[in-house]
Design a protein around this motif. Sequence first.
Motif, PDB file in Angstrom:
ATOM      1  N   ASN A   1      18.867  97.663 110.252  1.00 47.44           N
ATOM      2  CA  ASN A   1      19.760  97.693 111.409  1.00 47.44           C
ATOM      3  C   ASN A   1      20.646  96.441 111.442  1.00 47.44           C
ATOM      4  O   ASN A   1      21.848  96.524 111.692  1.00 47.44           O
ATOM      5  CB  ASN A   1      18.948  97.828 112.699  1.00 47.44           C
ATOM      6  N   VAL A   2      20.055  95.280 111.186  1.00 50.50           N
ATOM      7  CA  VAL A   2      20.815  94.025 111.127  1.00 50.50           C
ATOM      8  C   VAL A   2      21.885  94.117 110.040  1.00 50.50           C
ATOM      9  O   VAL A   2      23.034  93.728 110.244  1.00 50.50           O
ATOM     10  CB  VAL A   2      19.874  92.820 110.868  1.00 50.50           C
TER      11      VAL A   2
ATOM     12  N   PHE B   1      23.258  96.852 108.688  1.00 47.45           N
ATOM     13  CA  PHE B   1      24.307  97.807 109.049  1.00 47.45           C
ATOM     14  C   PHE B   1      25.302  97.197 110.019  1.00 47.45           C
ATOM     15  O   PHE B   1      26.495  97.470 109.950  1.00 47.45           O
ATOM     16  CB  PHE B   1      23.710  99.088 109.651  1.00 47.45           C
ATOM     17  N   LYS B   2      24.837  96.347 110.928  1.00 53.63           N
ATOM     18  CA  LYS B   2      25.712  95.741 111.928  1.00 53.63           C
ATOM     19  C   LYS B   2      26.540  94.581 111.374  1.00 53.63           C
ATOM     20  O   LYS B   2      27.560  94.225 111.949  1.00 53.63           O
ATOM     21  CB  LYS B   2      24.886  95.240 113.115  1.00 53.63           C
TER      22      LYS B   2
ATOM     23  N   GLU C   1      29.161  92.427 109.434  1.00 51.67           N
ATOM     24  CA  GLU C   1      30.488  92.694 108.885  1.00 51.67           C
ATOM     25  C   GLU C   1      30.504  92.483 107.375  1.00 51.67           C
ATOM     26  O   GLU C   1      31.076  93.266 106.629  1.00 51.67           O
ATOM     27  CB  GLU C   1      31.524  91.798 109.546  1.00 51.67           C
TER      28      GLU C   1
ATOM     29  N   LYS D   1      28.381  92.478 104.145  1.00 45.88           N
ATOM     30  CA  LYS D   1      27.116  92.986 103.607  1.00 45.88           C
ATOM     31  C   LYS D   1      26.637  92.191 102.384  1.00 45.88           C
ATOM     32  O   LYS D   1      25.481  92.278 101.997  1.00 45.88           O
ATOM     33  CB  LYS D   1      27.254  94.455 103.212  1.00 45.88           C
TER      34      LYS D   1
END
Length: 156
Positions: A76-77, A79-80, A82, A84
Motif C-alpha cells: 500500500n505504501v 502504491f501511494k 510517487e 517507485k
Amino acid sequence: MEIEMGNNPNERLVEHLLLYYAWDDIELDSELMTTFWSNSAPELRSYAIRFIGKAGKGVSANLTDRLKQLWETRLNVIFKAEDKDPFIEELKAFGWIFVSKTFDDEWVLNQLEKVLQLISVIDDDHGVVKRLALLSGKNPRKVVKLIERLVLSDRK
C-alpha cells in the motif's frame, strides 16, 4: 518456524524486528517499525521481505496473518509513493514470499498480480513460475496472465 539467520549485524537486527512483530510483541505502527521502514536502505527492506518468505514456513495461522498484514501495508505504501524506484528491490523480493508456500494460493496470486503491475522482474523467477504451474489447475486464467507478464518482460 525454521529460521536461518544471517551474519550481517544489520540483517540480524531486521530479523529480530520481524520476529518481534510476528510474535505480536510490537505493532506495525510502533515507532520502531515505522522508523525502520521509512529510514532503511532499500537493500535492508528487501532483505526483510526475503526473510518473511524464507522464515515463514510452518508458522501458525496467526503469524501468517500478521506477515500478510505487513506485506499488504508495505505494498500500500509503495502504491501511494510517487517515485517507485526506491521500492523496486522490495517488490522483487516478494518472489520469496510467493515461492514459500506459506501463504494461501489465492492471496499470493493476487499479491503477485499487484507486484507485476509495478515491476516486470521478480526474485526467484524460476521458483515463481514453478509455483504458478502448480497453481494453474486452481486458477488457470490468472496463472496464464501472470506467466505471460513474466515471459514478456524477460529480456534475457
